[in-house]
Design a protein around this motif. Structure first.
Motif, PDB file in Angstrom:
ATOM      1  N   LEU A   1      -5.514   8.674   8.684  1.00  0.00           N
ATOM      2  CA  LEU A   1      -4.549   8.548   9.781  1.00  0.00           C
ATOM      3  C   LEU A   1      -4.319   7.084  10.160  1.00  0.00           C
ATOM      4  N   MET A   2      -5.382   6.294  10.139  1.00  0.00           N
ATOM      5  CA  MET A   2      -5.254   4.888  10.531  1.00  0.00           C
ATOM      6  C   MET A   2      -4.363   4.128   9.554  1.00  0.00           C
ATOM      7  N   GLN A   3      -4.593   4.317   8.239  1.00  0.00           N
ATOM      8  CA  GLN A   3      -3.735   3.621   7.277  1.00  0.00           C
ATOM      9  C   GLN A   3      -2.315   4.173   7.327  1.00  0.00           C
ATOM     10  N   LYS A   4      -2.159   5.444   7.604  1.00  0.00           N
ATOM     11  CA  LYS A   4      -0.819   6.033   7.735  1.00  0.00           C
ATOM     12  C   LYS A   4      -0.097   5.435   8.936  1.00  0.00           C
ATOM     13  N   PHE A   5      -0.839   5.247  10.034  1.00  0.00           N
ATOM     14  CA  PHE A   5      -0.235   4.637  11.224  1.00  0.00           C
ATOM     15  C   PHE A   5       0.271   3.235  10.913  1.00  0.00           C
ATOM     16  N   MET A   6      -0.564   2.421  10.267  1.00  0.00           N
ATOM     17  CA  MET A   6      -0.169   1.043  10.001  1.00  0.00           C
ATOM     18  C   MET A   6       1.027   0.993   9.067  1.00  0.00           C
TER      19      MET A   6
ATOM     20  N   GLY B   1      -7.225   4.846   1.398  1.00  0.00           N
ATOM     21  CA  GLY B   1      -6.196   3.803   1.412  1.00  0.00           C
ATOM     22  C   GLY B   1      -6.364   2.749   2.472  1.00  0.00           C
ATOM     23  N   CYS B   2      -7.576   2.585   3.012  1.00  0.00           N
ATOM     24  CA  CYS B   2      -7.787   1.546   4.029  1.00  0.00           C
ATOM     25  C   CYS B   2      -8.056   0.200   3.371  1.00  0.00           C
ATOM     26  N   GLN B   3      -7.050  -0.252   2.651  1.00  0.00           N
ATOM     27  CA  GLN B   3      -7.093  -1.549   1.987  1.00  0.00           C
ATOM     28  C   GLN B   3      -5.649  -2.023   1.799  1.00  0.00           C
ATOM     29  N   PRO B   4      -5.417  -3.314   1.802  1.00  0.00           N
ATOM     30  CA  PRO B   4      -4.045  -3.823   1.890  1.00  0.00           C
ATOM     31  C   PRO B   4      -3.223  -3.739   0.612  1.00  0.00           C
ATOM     32  N   HIS B   5      -3.879  -3.501  -0.541  1.00  0.00           N
ATOM     33  CA  HIS B   5      -3.143  -3.509  -1.803  1.00  0.00           C
ATOM     34  C   HIS B   5      -2.972  -2.119  -2.403  1.00  0.00           C
ATOM     35  N   GLN B   6      -3.716  -1.128  -1.888  1.00  0.00           N
ATOM     36  CA  GLN B   6      -3.650   0.230  -2.419  1.00  0.00           C
ATOM     37  C   GLN B   6      -3.580   1.223  -1.273  1.00  0.00           C
ATOM     38  N   GLY B   7      -2.682   2.189  -1.420  1.00  0.00           N
ATOM     39  CA  GLY B   7      -2.579   3.238  -0.424  1.00  0.00           C
ATOM     40  C   GLY B   7      -3.548   4.367  -0.698  1.00  0.00           C
ATOM     41  N   ALA B   8      -3.376   5.484  -0.024  1.00  0.00           N
ATOM     42  CA  ALA B   8      -4.252   6.638  -0.206  1.00  0.00           C
ATOM     43  C   ALA B   8      -4.281   7.048  -1.673  1.00  0.00           C
ATOM     44  N   GLY B   9      -5.489   7.191  -2.229  1.00  0.00           N
ATOM     45  CA  GLY B   9      -5.621   7.562  -3.631  1.00  0.00           C
ATOM     46  C   GLY B   9      -5.577   6.389  -4.578  1.00  0.00           C
TER      47      GLY B   9
ATOM     48  N   THR C   1       3.550  -2.013   8.004  1.00  0.00           N
ATOM     49  CA  THR C   1       2.857  -3.123   7.369  1.00  0.00           C
ATOM     50  C   THR C   1       1.719  -2.586   6.503  1.00  0.00           C
ATOM     51  N   ASN C   2       1.322  -3.375   5.505  1.00  0.00           N
ATOM     52  CA  ASN C   2       0.138  -3.051   4.713  1.00  0.00           C
ATOM     53  C   ASN C   2      -1.085  -3.833   5.198  1.00  0.00           C
ATOM     54  N   ASN C   3      -1.018  -4.342   6.412  1.00  0.00           N
ATOM     55  CA  ASN C   3      -2.142  -5.065   7.000  1.00  0.00           C
ATOM     56  C   ASN C   3      -3.209  -4.078   7.476  1.00  0.00           C
ATOM     57  N   ILE C   4      -3.859  -3.423   6.535  1.00  0.00           N
ATOM     58  CA  ILE C   4      -4.913  -2.477   6.869  1.00  0.00           C
ATOM     59  C   ILE C   4      -6.108  -2.751   5.950  1.00  0.00           C
TER      60      ILE C   4
END
Length: 913
Positions: free
Chosen positions: A337-342, A563-571, A348-351
């Motif tokens: 949810l947190m990475q989805k929110f950002m 996906g809590c990283q700035p270069h890769q999303g969920a999965g 932004t991908n600032n996660i």
């Protein structure tokens, strides 16, 4: 047609090869069908009490013989009679003899919670004792320890506690002393629990059938209303816990024997360190800083403040002026949810999160070599390995249950290789300890590859069929100057050769690595060389062999998966790939950004530069745990808005603009993914404290207030969404995870995966890479003026910044951070044990108490950062892995001297705590 047939009371039943009579009878007739005293599910059969005896005949109505069922193997056509008159009489006689050895007032319990022994006595129907008391001396209870208790007047000498200490934990603390009536349990050299080497794992108290050894929580007469199965919140082992509660109060925690992750074992943190959940220090109201002071406000006011500022920043500065740091301590669903929110709400991908801070080199290095950055095996594979390589990890401290299993295998003769600057506990049991200088992992692994190649020990078939790039790598390795690498590492080349040959010659070899690999400038490269080592010997894709990172925090694996990283999303899908961007955008119903966002160090730089205006941080105390503390504080104070979502007023929370009180794992639901890719259910035990909210619901509330419709938080609903976007979660369903979870990838039909890369790698062919050693910039730039190297570590009793464990009895066992220093260095600097030492680096200095120990090599120091009184990260640097930006905690140049004065401020702070 059934072949293996035996009879219980003349009825035929099938038995399994290798099965004991006890398991055979209980499997068909129920767990209570045969009583036992010395037997336990996680211990080897012992056969001392004889209460489990059954009558056995070789033919129907033939002559019977009483046999101890716990260790007697099954055979065809046996006729077994578990409740014959002879057996009933035998059991009564045995129990009366046992009871006669107890003080008269201890024989028949009137407790509201009878012990296992009491229940056996009651079930067999013993009302009195025909034998005189033994007359042995009584024992004084041992109440010396914060958790452990013993009252040996209840002891029946079943040896279960001794065997648990030996067979499960491998600590060898408990033993039997004396003979005959004087036989009794002792701890260490007949000292108290607190004086002994006990590690407080509680294996003895969980297995004790009489409460002779117990703990402070089990002593309660409060009868629980329910037992909830959940997963521990501490390290990446993922121990299952059975949490007993009554009303909204937790009474005690034990470990279920059927848990695949931990097999009925856990450490003192999982079993005992839970009292933080309702500690008086818990945050219980949102707060906003006004005029330099925090004011308690309503949830609505806090939400309005946050949303108003988010919208203002978005309008004036754009989405990349906002960033988020999620938590490897919260469930997958909340991280998702947190990475989805950002990404979907802010744009932004600032996660980022601490999963990338500690293990991003693992993910990147293994992805480069194998195509997947996760553990290749299950921990159960330890039973099938011939060689265990541990590099840059201290499992008995940081991953205690896995560490105990590794130690057990080494003690039983499996070849152990430990690569570590410290003489860690496992080094005592390993055949080879390669005690290298911090920062030289690449040099040492190159030496191992050199010897494997030069000795002709490569697995040519595996290399030919499963890999690429081998010849190029081989050519470069053979050019290396081994004498120079010996000088660089400080390890005898002949010892390295012997260890290399042992690893390569093993039928199956398992590797485990931790932060001593990843938290270095060449961290990613080290992981790639570990992969080279596995591939060159064919130790991948088979049982008992593989590459296995030991994840530091409980959900490091899951937070990265989500996906809590700035270069890769969920999965782990590339955010810069147009096709993947389109997939994400369609799924989330918003146009997602395609450029890589800020990593945590870049967030701090951007905040100081005025580019980052707002940061939402969940469950991370970056002031105490991230390197270069003064810079971190400067960055946080440079923000227009810092939102800290926490359980306690941490060092980071003190700098917040808004504080949101979240909840502990005991008050929420979701899933954690442990270090072996096991997705397990976290189930709510108690309701959230008044004034707090679950982290998932807080994110959902703000998503809705920002105009993005998101249903109220539910683990099952979120898992359903995750399964549609994360390929390796395709078959994960909340209702189908069961007690022990599933290991990803999970196919759409629910089938999980125990072992990766069996037939091919995720990238097709495994990739060999040559990497040459490069000295750390820290040593190059500062080594001359700061000649010592300090490396950070952890201690068993505490976890990360200690925010939770310092609010439990653990703080009575370990009360402070200590500086480990070799006796030669201590003598040179005129430092004695217990003296305060000033440790200075180019970033600053701290004062810390010395512990002189042979554990360290001369010139190398080590300490922890569990306590805010020291704030060790004041001296750590901005240096990081060249590829993944993981901080270089393990190589810090410093100088030391004896501190001046007593440092009253520090001592006062410790007294206050």
């Amino acid at each position: 047609m059934m072949e293996n047939i035996a009879y219980i009371n003349n009825q035929p039943f099938e038995f399994y090869p290798g099965e004991t009579m006890l398991t055979f009878i209980r499997r068909h007739k129920g767990q209570q069908s045969v009583p036992t005293l010395c037997d336990a599910p996680n211990l080897e059969p012992f056969g001392s009490c004889r209460v489990c005896c059954v009558d056995v005949a070789l033919e129907r109505d033939g002559k019977t013989k009483a046999m101890a069922s716990c260790h007697s193997p099954m055979a065809k056509n046996l006729f077994i009679y578990p409740e014959s008159p002879n057996i009933q009489s035998l059991r009564k006689n045995i129990l009366e003899l046992v009871l006669s050895d107890l003080p008269p007032d201890r024989r028949f319990s009137k407790s509201t919670q009878p012990s296992e022994f009491d229940r056996v006595v009651q079930n067999i129907g013993i009302k009195g004792v025909r034998y005189e008391t033994s007359g042995k001396d009584y024992f004084l209870p041992d109440t010396s320890h914060p958790y452990m208790r013993s009252d040996l007047n209840n002891c029946i000498n079943c040896f279960r506690c001794v065997r648990a200490c030996d067979e499960v934990q491998g600590q060898m603390v408990l033993n039997m002393a004396g003979r005959g009536y004087e036989a009794h349990i002792i701890k260490g050299m007949d000292v108290s629990f607190m004086e002994s080497d006990c590690v407080s794992c509680g294996a003895c108290s969980q297995t004790c059938p009489t409460d002779a050894i117990t703990d402070i929580f089990q002593l309660s007469e409060t009868v629980p209303e329910k037992i909830t199965r959940t997963v521990c919140t501490y390290c990446g082992v993922g121990c299952n816990l059975n949490v007993a509660s009554r009303g909204n109060e937790i009474i005690s925690i034990t470990s279920p024997y059927d848990a695949e992750a931990n097999l009925g074992h856990t450490c003192l943190k999982g079993r005992y360190a839970f009292k933080f959940y309702n500690h008086t220090d818990r945050l219980r109201s949102p707060m906003i800083r006004r005029n330099g002071q925090f004011e308690e406000v309503s949830w609505d006011e806090a939400y309005s403040f946050i949303v108003e500022n988010f919208k203002k920043i978005l309008l004036n500065d754009g989405p990349d002026a906002i960033a988020g740091i999620s938590s490897a301590r919260t469930p997958n669903e909340e991280n998702y949810l947190m990475q989805k929110f950002m990404r979907a709400v802010i744009g932004t991908n600032n996660i980022d999160c601490c999963a990338r801070v500690c293990h991003s080199p693992t993910a990147l290095g293994m992805q480069r070599a194998f195509g997947t950055g996760a553990a290749t095996n299950s921990i159960d594979d330890l039973a099938y390995t011939d060689c265990i390589l541990v590099i840059g990890a201290n499992p008995t401290v940081a991953h205690p249950v896995t560490g105990a299993r590794i130690k057990q295998r080494m003690m039983k003769g499996v070849t152990g290789i430990v690569i570590d600057p410290r003489k860690i506990e496992l080094a005592k049991f390993a055949k080879y300890h390669l005690q290298l200088r911090p920062g030289t992992n690449v040099a040492l692994l190159n030496m191992m590859l050199y010897y494997i190649i030069s000795e002709g020990l490569e697995d040519q078939e595996f290399i030919r069929n499963r890999t690429e790039g081998y010849e190029e790598m081989k050519g470069e390795v053979l050019k290396l100057d081994i004498d120079e690498l010996e000088r660089i590492t400080g390890v005898d080349k002949n010892l390295v050769r012997e260890a290399s040959v042992a690893y390569a010659a093993a039928g199956a070899a398992m590797e485990f690595h931790g932060l001593g690999v990843t938290e270095q400038m060449q961290g990613t490269f080290t992981v790639q060389l570990i992969a080279d080592l596995a591939m060159i010997t064919g130790n991948i894709g088979k049982k008992g062999a593989g590459v296995n990172p030991l994840r530091g925090q409980n959900n490091v694996q899951g937070a990265a998966d989500m996906g809590c990283q700035p270069h890769q999303g969920a999965g782990y899908l590339d955010v810069t790939d147009p096709k993947i961007n389109e997939r994400y955008s369609l799924f989330y119903g918003r146009n997602l950004p395609m450029h890589i966002g800020y990593k945590i160090p870049e967030m701090f730089d951007a905040a100081i530069a005025g580019k980052l205006k707002a940061l939402w941080l969940i469950g991370e105390d970056v002031v105490q745990t991230d390197p270069n503390t003064k810079k971190v504080i400067n960055a946080l104070n440079s923000l227009e808005m810092l939102i800290v979502q926490e359980l306690f007023m941490t060092e980071t929370a003190r700098h917040a603009t808004v504080i949101l009180p979240g909840t502990s794992f005991l008050e929420k639901e979701g899933t954690f993914t442990n270090g072996e890719r096991r997705i397990q259910r976290v189930q709510r035990v108690v309701q959230p404290l008044q004034g707090t909210k679950t982290d998932g619901q807080i994110i959902v509330d703000i998503m809705n207030l920002m105009g993005y419709p998101q249903p109220d938080y539910s683990a099952g609903v979120m898992l359903q969404e995750i399964s549609q976007i994360v390929p390796f979660f395709a078959g994960v369903k909340w209702t189908e995870l069961g007690n022990s979870g599933k290991q990803w990838p999970v196919a759409p039909d629910g089938t999980d995966t125990k072992l990766l890369h069996v037939e091919k790698f995720n990238r097709g062919l495994g990739k060999f890479t040559f990497i040459n050693f490069k000295e750390s910039n820290e040593i190059e730039n500062y080594g001359k003026d700061y000649p010592y190297i300090i490396t950070t570590n952890r201690e068993l009793e505490h976890y990360n910044c200690g925010a939770m464990t310092r609010r439990t009895g653990n703080v009575e066992i370990l009360t402070e951070d200590l500086l480990l220093i070799n006796p030669e260095d201590a003598a040179r600097e005129k430092i004695q044990n217990g003296d305060f030492v000033c440790v200075e680096s180019p970033r600053g200095k701290v004062d810390i108490k010395a512990r002189i120990t042979e554990e360290m090599k001369p010139g190398i120091l080590s300490s922890t950062f569990h306590f805010p009184e020291v704030m060790l990260n004041i001296i750590t640097s901005d240096e990081h892995c060249s590829e993944a930006m993981c901080p270089e905690y393990k190589v810090v140049s410093c100088r030391i001297r004896k501190s001046k004065g007593k440092y009253k401020k520090m001592m006062d702070a410790q007294e206050k705590r």
